[in-house]
Motif scaffolding. Structure first.
Motif, short mmCIF file in Angstrom:
data_model
loop_
_atom_site.label_atom_id
_atom_site.label_comp_id
_atom_site.label_asym_id
_atom_site.label_seq_id
_atom_site.Cartn_x
_atom_site.Cartn_y
_atom_site.Cartn_z
N ALA A 175 0.83 -1.21 0.00
CA ALA A 175 0.00 0.00 0.00
C ALA A 175 0.87 1.25 0.00
O ALA A 175 0.56 2.23 -0.70
N GLY A 195 -1.45 6.78 4.26
CA GLY A 195 -1.69 5.53 3.56
C GLY A 195 -1.51 4.32 4.46
O GLY A 195 -2.29 3.36 4.40
N PHE A 232 -4.88 1.96 5.27
CA PHE A 232 -4.93 0.55 4.87
C PHE A 232 -5.16 -0.35 6.08
O PHE A 232 -5.95 -1.30 6.01
N GLN A 265 -8.35 -2.69 6.45
CA GLN A 265 -8.14 -4.13 6.48
C GLN A 265 -8.70 -4.75 7.74
O GLN A 265 -9.38 -5.79 7.70
#
Length: 391
Positions: free
Chosen positions: A177, A331, A335, A339
């Motif tokens: 990512a 970022g 993520f 997730q």
């Protein structure tokens, strides 16, 4: 003309406030998870240790704020070297737990997960690389894009590969990512982005083909326990006795929370002890069941506001290296949040990633607070001008 401000004036207290709120939510959720009795210790045990980890993280966060982040440019290569040494050491001498070799240290005394710290080191290395690439104007050609992407992949793929074979798919995807964020920040053309997306889709299609036509070769890429998690994700009710057990009961608990929740320490599934790793990977289940849709929404709003403050810092920073660092941290956190929550509600397969600042744990919590310290560092040292920006 530069507007002079002291570091304390530029410290983002709003961001710190949201971090403090997340800390409070974490302690409440962990206490409730520990009252289920499945861990054989008093609920205060995990709470006290989490407070200890928050304290360690606070020290590292302040340390990251003290050092001028421009110095990270000179440390990027040594930090990258340390990252690879740690990953190689983990591969050769790591402690194996539940089939995964991810930890270093002395069992029963002190262990840590090197890949958590590697995330921060790789972030700094990628930000410095991108700063070097974009410092001078470059032609907007496909050939130039290929060179830029190759450089970013050259830095990011080696640690990605080492983490993947531990195996630690969740952390490996975090590295990927960050690579994706840096490629986007590099300003590559839509043609290159389209090519990369096509390659990614082709890779997934290739794995599906291997699964259907060359299963033995497929298992060399995807481990059996990872495949079981994919099966459980696709149909939790068909795998209740196996890998789907955790997800099935988590979904039952979240659904039982409805709008207002069942109340603190009153969750049927959360307090029954049927959900493994409730205080770590599946902590969101406790929040959603005991505080309902409203409680879960409040948590998501706090996350959004925290990330929004960091995005503002990235936009207002007039040093491209600081912008890349902050964008990388955004970022990184986005993520992990997506997730963890996604795997808990069945949107994505289970990968074992902690929920930032909420899940119980040491290495993940400390490194996330270190990342926040880097963002605060960027904000403190951003120079504000009445006319124009820093050259």
């Amino acid at each position: 003309m530069q507007e002079r401000k002291s570091p304390f004036q530029q410290l983002d207290y709003t961001l710190l406030f949201f971090l403090f709120v997340l800390m409070c939510i974490s302690l409440v959720a962990i206490y409730s998870a520990a009252t289920s009795g499945q861990y054989g210790v008093a609920p205060s045990y995990f709470v006290q240790r989490q407070i200890l980890w928050f304290s360690v993280g606070m020290v590292l966060m302040i340390s990251a704020m003290v050092i001028d982040y421009d110095l990270f440019k000179h440390l990027s290569i040594p930090l990258y070297a340390v990252s690879m040494i740690l990953l190689v050491a983990t591969h050769l001498f790591g402690i194996e737990v539940n089939g995964a070799q991810r930890w270093l240290g002395i069992p029963g005394v002190f262990t840590f997960q090197p890949s958590e710290f590697v995330k921060i080191f790789i972030l700094i290395s990628l930000a410095h690389l991108l700063f070097t690439i974009t410092r001078a104007p470059r032609p907007k050609t496909f050939k130039s894009d290929v060179i830029v992407v190759a450089k970013i992949l050259g830095v990011g793929l080696p640690p990605f590969a080492f983490i993947l074979i531990q195996p630690d798919l969740g952390t490996a995807l975090v590295i990927m990512a960050m690579i994706a964020i840096m490629i986007l920040m590099a300003g590559v053309t839509f043609r290159m982005i389209g090519l990369l997306v096509t390659l990614a889709v082709s890779a997934v299609a290739g794995l599906v083909w291997l699964h259907n036509n060359a299963f033995e070769l497929f298992t060399q890429v995807i481990r059996p326990h990872q495949l079981s998690r994919i099966y459980a994700w696709l149909d939790p009710t068909a795998n209740i006795g196996g890998e789907g057990y955790q997800l099935y009961h988590a979904l039952q608990g979240i659904g039982a929370g409805q709008l207002y929740g069942s109340g603190f320490t009153q969750g049927v599934k959360s307090q029954s002890g049927v959900i493994p790793e409730l205080h770590t990977d599946f902590i969101f289940t406790v929040i959603a069941e005991e505080f309902g849709f409203i409680g879960a929404t409040v948590l998501m709003v706090i996350y959004f506001l925290l990330l929004y403050r960091m995005v503002l810092i990235a936009f207002t920073c007039n040093n491209s290296f600081g912008t890349y660092l902050t964008a990388g941290v955004v970022g990184l956190l986005v993520f992990q949040i997506f997730q963890n929550v996604g795997m808990t509600i069945g949107v994505v397969p289970i990968t074992g990633l902690a929920l930032p600042f909420i899940s119980y744990g040491g290495s993940a919590l400390v490194t996330n607070m270190l990342a926040i310290g880097i963002v605060l560092n960027v904000n403190i040292r951003t120079k504000h001008y009445m006319f124009g920006e820093e050259e």
